[in-house]
Write a protein that holds these residues in place. Structure first.
Motif, PDB file in Angstrom:
ATOM      1  N   ASP A 213     -18.813  -2.618   1.852  1.00  0.00           N
ATOM      2  CA  ASP A 213     -19.534  -2.295   0.744  1.00  0.00           C
ATOM      3  C   ASP A 213     -18.860  -2.975  -0.469  1.00  0.00           C
ATOM      4  OD1 ASP A 213     -17.177  -0.851   0.688  1.00  0.00           O
ATOM      5  OD2 ASP A 213     -18.242   1.181   0.312  1.00  0.00           O
ATOM      6  N   GLY A 214     -18.166  -3.511  -0.424  1.00  0.00           N
ATOM      7  CA  GLY A 214     -17.936  -4.294  -1.780  1.00  0.00           C
ATOM      8  C   GLY A 214     -16.644  -3.889  -2.523  1.00  0.00           C
ATOM      9  N   GLU A 215     -15.859  -2.714  -2.086  1.00  0.00           N
ATOM     10  CA  GLU A 215     -14.962  -2.133  -2.645  1.00  0.00           C
ATOM     11  C   GLU A 215     -13.665  -2.704  -2.401  1.00  0.00           C
ATOM     12  OE1 GLU A 215     -15.010   0.381  -4.824  1.00  0.00           O
ATOM     13  OE2 GLU A 215     -17.219   0.397  -4.349  1.00  0.00           O
ATOM     14  N   ILE A 216     -12.439  -2.656  -3.271  1.00  0.00           N
ATOM     15  CA  ILE A 216     -11.294  -3.288  -3.136  1.00  0.00           C
ATOM     16  C   ILE A 216     -10.261  -2.314  -2.517  1.00  0.00           C
ATOM     17  CG2 ILE A 216      -9.634  -4.647  -4.331  1.00  0.00           C
ATOM     18  CD1 ILE A 216     -12.025  -6.329  -3.794  1.00  0.00           C
ATOM     19  N   LYS A 217      -9.372  -2.638  -1.687  1.00  0.00           N
ATOM     20  CA  LYS A 217      -8.205  -1.810  -1.244  1.00  0.00           C
ATOM     21  C   LYS A 217      -6.950  -2.682  -1.614  1.00  0.00           C
ATOM     22  CE  LYS A 217     -10.430   1.964   0.696  1.00  0.00           C
ATOM     23  NZ  LYS A 217     -10.104   3.175   0.799  1.00  0.00           N
ATOM     24  N   VAL A 218      -6.071  -2.066  -2.127  1.00  0.00           N
ATOM     25  CA  VAL A 218      -4.840  -2.919  -2.402  1.00  0.00           C
ATOM     26  C   VAL A 218      -3.812  -2.456  -1.363  1.00  0.00           C
ATOM     27  CG1 VAL A 218      -2.809  -3.309  -4.058  1.00  0.00           C
ATOM     28  CG2 VAL A 218      -5.355  -2.765  -4.813  1.00  0.00           C
ATOM     29  N   LEU A 219      -3.432  -3.224  -0.544  1.00  0.00           N
ATOM     30  CA  LEU A 219      -2.537  -3.000   0.659  1.00  0.00           C
ATOM     31  C   LEU A 219      -1.046  -3.052   0.267  1.00  0.00           C
ATOM     32  CD1 LEU A 219      -4.502  -4.841   3.499  1.00  0.00           C
ATOM     33  CD2 LEU A 219      -4.866  -2.570   2.506  1.00  0.00           C
ATOM     34  N   ASP A 220      -0.319  -2.409   1.141  1.00  0.00           N
ATOM     35  CA  ASP A 220       1.045  -2.821   1.310  1.00  0.00           C
ATOM     36  C   ASP A 220       1.975  -1.998  -0.030  1.00  0.00           C
ATOM     37  OD1 ASP A 220       1.385  -3.775   3.583  1.00  0.00           O
ATOM     38  OD2 ASP A 220       1.829  -5.937   3.229  1.00  0.00           O
ATOM     39  N   PHE A 221       1.444  -1.191  -0.589  1.00  0.00           N
ATOM     40  CA  PHE A 221       2.439  -0.601  -1.578  1.00  0.00           C
ATOM     41  C   PHE A 221       3.781  -0.239  -0.870  1.00  0.00           C
ATOM     42  CE2 PHE A 221      -1.142   0.126  -4.428  1.00  0.00           C
ATOM     43  CZ  PHE A 221      -0.770  -0.224  -5.779  1.00  0.00           C
TER      44      PHE A 221
ATOM     45  N   LEU B   9       0.920   8.431  -2.687  1.00  0.00           N
ATOM     46  CA  LEU B   9      -0.108   7.932  -3.701  1.00  0.00           C
ATOM     47  C   LEU B   9      -1.612   8.490  -2.935  1.00  0.00           C
ATOM     48  CD1 LEU B   9       1.356   4.480  -4.037  1.00  0.00           C
ATOM     49  CD2 LEU B   9       1.079   6.472  -5.657  1.00  0.00           C
ATOM     50  N   GLU B  10      -2.529   8.660  -3.715  1.00  0.00           N
ATOM     51  CA  GLU B  10      -3.877   9.499  -3.319  1.00  0.00           C
ATOM     52  C   GLU B  10      -4.830   8.756  -4.462  1.00  0.00           C
ATOM     53  OE1 GLU B  10      -4.061  13.483  -3.191  1.00  0.00           O
ATOM     54  OE2 GLU B  10      -2.574  13.625  -1.833  1.00  0.00           O
ATOM     55  N   HIS B  11      -5.555   7.550  -4.048  1.00  0.00           N
ATOM     56  CA  HIS B  11      -6.572   6.978  -4.852  1.00  0.00           C
ATOM     57  C   HIS B  11      -7.608   6.162  -4.055  1.00  0.00           C
ATOM     58  CE1 HIS B  11      -8.126   3.748  -7.289  1.00  0.00           C
ATOM     59  NE2 HIS B  11      -7.657   4.474  -8.384  1.00  0.00           N
ATOM     60  N   PRO B  12      -8.656   6.070  -4.261  1.00  0.00           N
ATOM     61  CA  PRO B  12      -9.793   5.524  -3.182  1.00  0.00           C
ATOM     62  C   PRO B  12      -9.234   4.111  -3.080  1.00  0.00           C
ATOM     63  CG  PRO B  12     -10.518   6.615  -5.072  1.00  0.00           C
ATOM     64  CD  PRO B  12      -9.271   6.746  -5.432  1.00  0.00           C
ATOM     65  N   GLY B  13      -8.749   3.457  -4.065  1.00  0.00           N
ATOM     66  CA  GLY B  13      -8.318   1.910  -3.896  1.00  0.00           C
ATOM     67  C   GLY B  13      -7.040   1.642  -3.318  1.00  0.00           C
ATOM     68  N   ILE B  14      -6.348   2.583  -2.553  1.00  0.00           N
ATOM     69  CA  ILE B  14      -5.122   2.724  -1.657  1.00  0.00           C
ATOM     70  C   ILE B  14      -5.195   3.067  -0.223  1.00  0.00           C
ATOM     71  CG2 ILE B  14      -2.773   3.154  -1.641  1.00  0.00           C
ATOM     72  CD1 ILE B  14      -2.647   3.338  -4.683  1.00  0.00           C
ATOM     73  N   PRO B  15      -5.079   2.493   0.646  1.00  0.00           N
ATOM     74  CA  PRO B  15      -5.144   3.324   1.936  1.00  0.00           C
ATOM     75  C   PRO B  15      -4.155   4.154   2.374  1.00  0.00           C
ATOM     76  CG  PRO B  15      -5.246   0.629   2.250  1.00  0.00           C
ATOM     77  CD  PRO B  15      -4.765   0.952   0.684  1.00  0.00           C
ATOM     78  N   ALA B  16      -4.420   5.375   2.843  1.00  0.00           N
ATOM     79  CA  ALA B  16      -4.045   6.480   3.039  1.00  0.00           C
ATOM     80  C   ALA B  16      -2.633   6.006   4.075  1.00  0.00           C
ATOM     81  CB  ALA B  16      -4.517   7.772   3.437  1.00  0.00           C
ATOM     82  N   VAL B  17      -1.628   6.530   3.600  1.00  0.00           N
ATOM     83  CA  VAL B  17      -0.217   6.413   4.666  1.00  0.00           C
ATOM     84  C   VAL B  17      -0.207   7.694   5.544  1.00  0.00           C
ATOM     85  CG1 VAL B  17       2.234   6.098   4.708  1.00  0.00           C
ATOM     86  CG2 VAL B  17       0.958   4.913   3.042  1.00  0.00           C
ATOM     87  N   HIS B  18      -0.400   7.428   6.804  1.00  0.00           N
ATOM     88  CA  HIS B  18      -0.429   8.597   7.685  1.00  0.00           C
ATOM     89  C   HIS B  18       1.061   9.023   8.042  1.00  0.00           C
ATOM     90  CE1 HIS B  18      -4.568   8.689   7.450  1.00  0.00           C
ATOM     91  NE2 HIS B  18      -4.714   7.655   8.084  1.00  0.00           N
TER      92      HIS B  18
ATOM     93  N   VAL C 137     -13.255  -7.898  -9.028  1.00  0.00           N
ATOM     94  CA  VAL C 137     -12.223  -7.597  -8.124  1.00  0.00           C
ATOM     95  C   VAL C 137     -11.009  -7.484  -8.656  1.00  0.00           C
ATOM     96  CG1 VAL C 137     -10.771  -9.024  -6.368  1.00  0.00           C
ATOM     97  CG2 VAL C 137     -13.409  -9.078  -6.127  1.00  0.00           C
ATOM     98  N   ALA C 138     -10.693  -8.061  -9.901  1.00  0.00           N
ATOM     99  CA  ALA C 138      -9.414  -8.125 -10.550  1.00  0.00           C
ATOM    100  C   ALA C 138      -9.557  -6.743 -11.301  1.00  0.00           C
ATOM    101  CB  ALA C 138      -9.214  -9.227 -11.531  1.00  0.00           C
ATOM    102  N   ARG C 139     -10.633  -6.194 -11.959  1.00  0.00           N
ATOM    103  CA  ARG C 139     -10.614  -4.976 -12.631  1.00  0.00           C
ATOM    104  C   ARG C 139     -10.357  -3.652 -11.652  1.00  0.00           C
ATOM    105  NH1 ARG C 139     -14.119  -1.006 -12.595  1.00  0.00           N
ATOM    106  NH2 ARG C 139     -15.766  -2.115 -11.469  1.00  0.00           N
ATOM    107  N   ARG C 140     -10.915  -3.954 -10.465  1.00  0.00           N
ATOM    108  CA  ARG C 140     -10.702  -2.862  -9.349  1.00  0.00           C
ATOM    109  C   ARG C 140      -9.107  -2.865  -9.075  1.00  0.00           C
ATOM    110  NH1 ARG C 140     -15.648  -1.039  -6.790  1.00  0.00           N
ATOM    111  NH2 ARG C 140     -17.284  -2.451  -7.539  1.00  0.00           N
ATOM    112  N   ALA C 141      -8.581  -3.829  -8.835  1.00  0.00           N
ATOM    113  CA  ALA C 141      -7.366  -4.203  -8.595  1.00  0.00           C
ATOM    114  C   ALA C 141      -6.280  -3.316  -9.523  1.00  0.00           C
ATOM    115  CB  ALA C 141      -6.621  -5.520  -8.353  1.00  0.00           C
ATOM    116  N   ALA C 142      -6.771  -3.926 -10.985  1.00  0.00           N
ATOM    117  CA  ALA C 142      -6.057  -3.318 -12.068  1.00  0.00           C
ATOM    118  C   ALA C 142      -6.089  -1.935 -12.324  1.00  0.00           C
ATOM    119  CB  ALA C 142      -6.726  -3.907 -13.559  1.00  0.00           C
TER     120      ALA C 142
END
Length: 420
Positions: A144-152, A65-74, A113-118
């Motif tokens: 900076d106010g961005e939302i990251k969705v963790l634990d996919f 998964l590569e998206h600004p709202g998802i932390p990269a898995v290394h 917040v909900a929009r960014r998560a969606a």
């Protein structure tokens, strides 16, 4: 206390929950700070082996998964009976901590917040990945106010297959069940299950508490499956009627009664999200982009796709032009019949363009229009109409009167409305 995991030096604990412990760590091989999720299953023998295989499979899937709202898995693996996932270290505060310290959010901030998560869920669902455990502690608010969705993938890895021991039920915490869709509690998880969880989160952002909180595990299951949701208006006054209706739709008991997609939810939430300054930005695009776009529009998507690939591989292409090329390649894929792939890629491009260029850049408006067109073609007409309605207003506000693109969103919107 162990202070290392192979090449990773564990520095301090970041948090813990029903699925494990998260540590900040230092990756000696790559010279970077990372976050490591350690999962210690309460099982052994063959069950542990089954769980380990599933965890590693899900980790491999979500690492793509590569998206600004998802932390990269290394990295991922197992060590001394523990399963671990190595991820990008995201600064900020989890949303549950924000709620605890600050209380309910403003309507605009909650919707944003909900929009960014969606938007993140929409991308993931386009890659056939369902989160399964969306909750405030898995939503990180960056400085900076961005939302990251963790634990996919973590909840998916721990979820049992038919006939297996239910690891999640045995180890579940009330905080997980509080956000769980009715169908998920009985072993059926679909993308709409994430939408139900998002509805619980949005309800809590507005009201201060999720819809159902009282009782033990099975009482909570029963409430989600059978009890009416306490009206949001009774918990907090001043929430717009349309937003209350959307929350109620997300919390429908049956998946098929909820909104049709995460993209549709994101589009609807934008109506209450904070208004952002929009300003047209003139960008000098790479000259090859116009040539390849002309080739694509002439009805030759296959050679155009190849040329987009060559351009993206060439050195010296600016980030904004690279994103335009990605969008063009996605449109070629759509023209070749790979519509879900095209939609997922365009939504990913849109998120990056908004971050890089700002919401009012013409390239952002162009990508939004192409997404709406694809939504209409795939039958997601309601989502297309909502997207075009907002885009039409933005086009008229941003684009000059002599721009050929001005008014096309409204024209398509009128055609769709006549069709319905």
């Amino acid at each position: 206390m162990r202070r290392s995991l192979g090449r990773y030096e564990l520095t301090h604990e970041l948090g813990r929950g029903g699925m494990g412990v998260v540590w900040a760590a230092y990756d000696r091989d790559h010279g970077r700070e990372v976050a490591i999720k350690l999962v210690v299953p309460r099982s052994n023998g063959s069950e542990l082996t089954t769980l380990e295989r599933r965890f590693l499979r899900e980790a491999r899937l979500t690492s793509r998964l590569e998206h600004p709202g998802i932390p990269a898995v290394h990295d991922h693996g197992s060590h001394d009976g523990e399963l671990y996932l190595v991820m990008e270290l995201v600064p900020g505060r989890a949303l549950d901590a924000v709620l605890e310290s600050d209380g309910p959010l403003s309507v605009e901030r909650a919707a944003d917040v909900a929009r960014r998560a969606a938007e993140v869920l929409s991308y993931a669902h386009g890659q056939s990945v369902v989160h399964r455990d969306l909750k405030p502690s898995n939503l990180m608010v960056t400085p900076d106010g961005e939302i990251k969705v963790l634990d996919f993938g973590v909840a998916a890895a721990l979820e049992p297959q038919p006939g297996e021991t239910r690891f999640t039920a045995a180890n579940a915490t009330p905080g997980t069940v509080v956000y769980m869709a009715p169908e998920q509690a009985v072993g059926k998880t679909v993308p709409a299950s994430d939408l139900y969880s998002l509805g619980c989160v949005l309800y809590e952002l507005l009201a201060g508490d999720p819809p159902f909180t009282d009782g033990g595990l099975f009482l909570l299951y029963h409430q989600h499956a059978h009890e009416p949701v306490p009206p949001l208006g009774d918990r907090r006054s001043g929430v717009p009627a349309g937003l209350r209706t959307l929350v109620a739709g997300l919390l429908e008991k049956k998946p098929e009664d909820r909104p049709g997609s995460a993209a549709e939810v994101a589009a609807l939430l934008a109506a209450w999200a904070p208004a952002q300054a929009v300003a047209a930005v003139t960008v000098l695009a790479h000259p090859r982009l116009a040539e390849i776009a002309a080739l694509r529009r002439s009805g030759r998507p296959a050679p155009a796709l190849e040329e987009y690939g060559e351009l993206m591989d060439a050195p010296g292409l600016g980030r904004a032009d690279f994103l335009i090329a990605r969008a063009g390649a996605a449109l070629c894929a759509g023209a070749l019949g790979r519509t879900p792939e095209a939609l997922g890629e365009l939504k990913s491009v849109l998120a990056e363009q908004r971050s890089l260029l700002g919401p009012g850049d013409p390239a952002v408006l162009e990508t939004r229009y192409e997404i709406a067109v694809l939504l209409a073609r795939t039958g997601e007409r309601h989502a297309a109409v909502e997207s075009l309605r907002r885009l039409a207003d933005d086009e008229e506000r941003v684009l000059p009167a002599d721009d050929a693109r001005r008014g096309r969103a409204r024209s398509l919107l009128d055609r769709l409305r006549r069709m319905t």
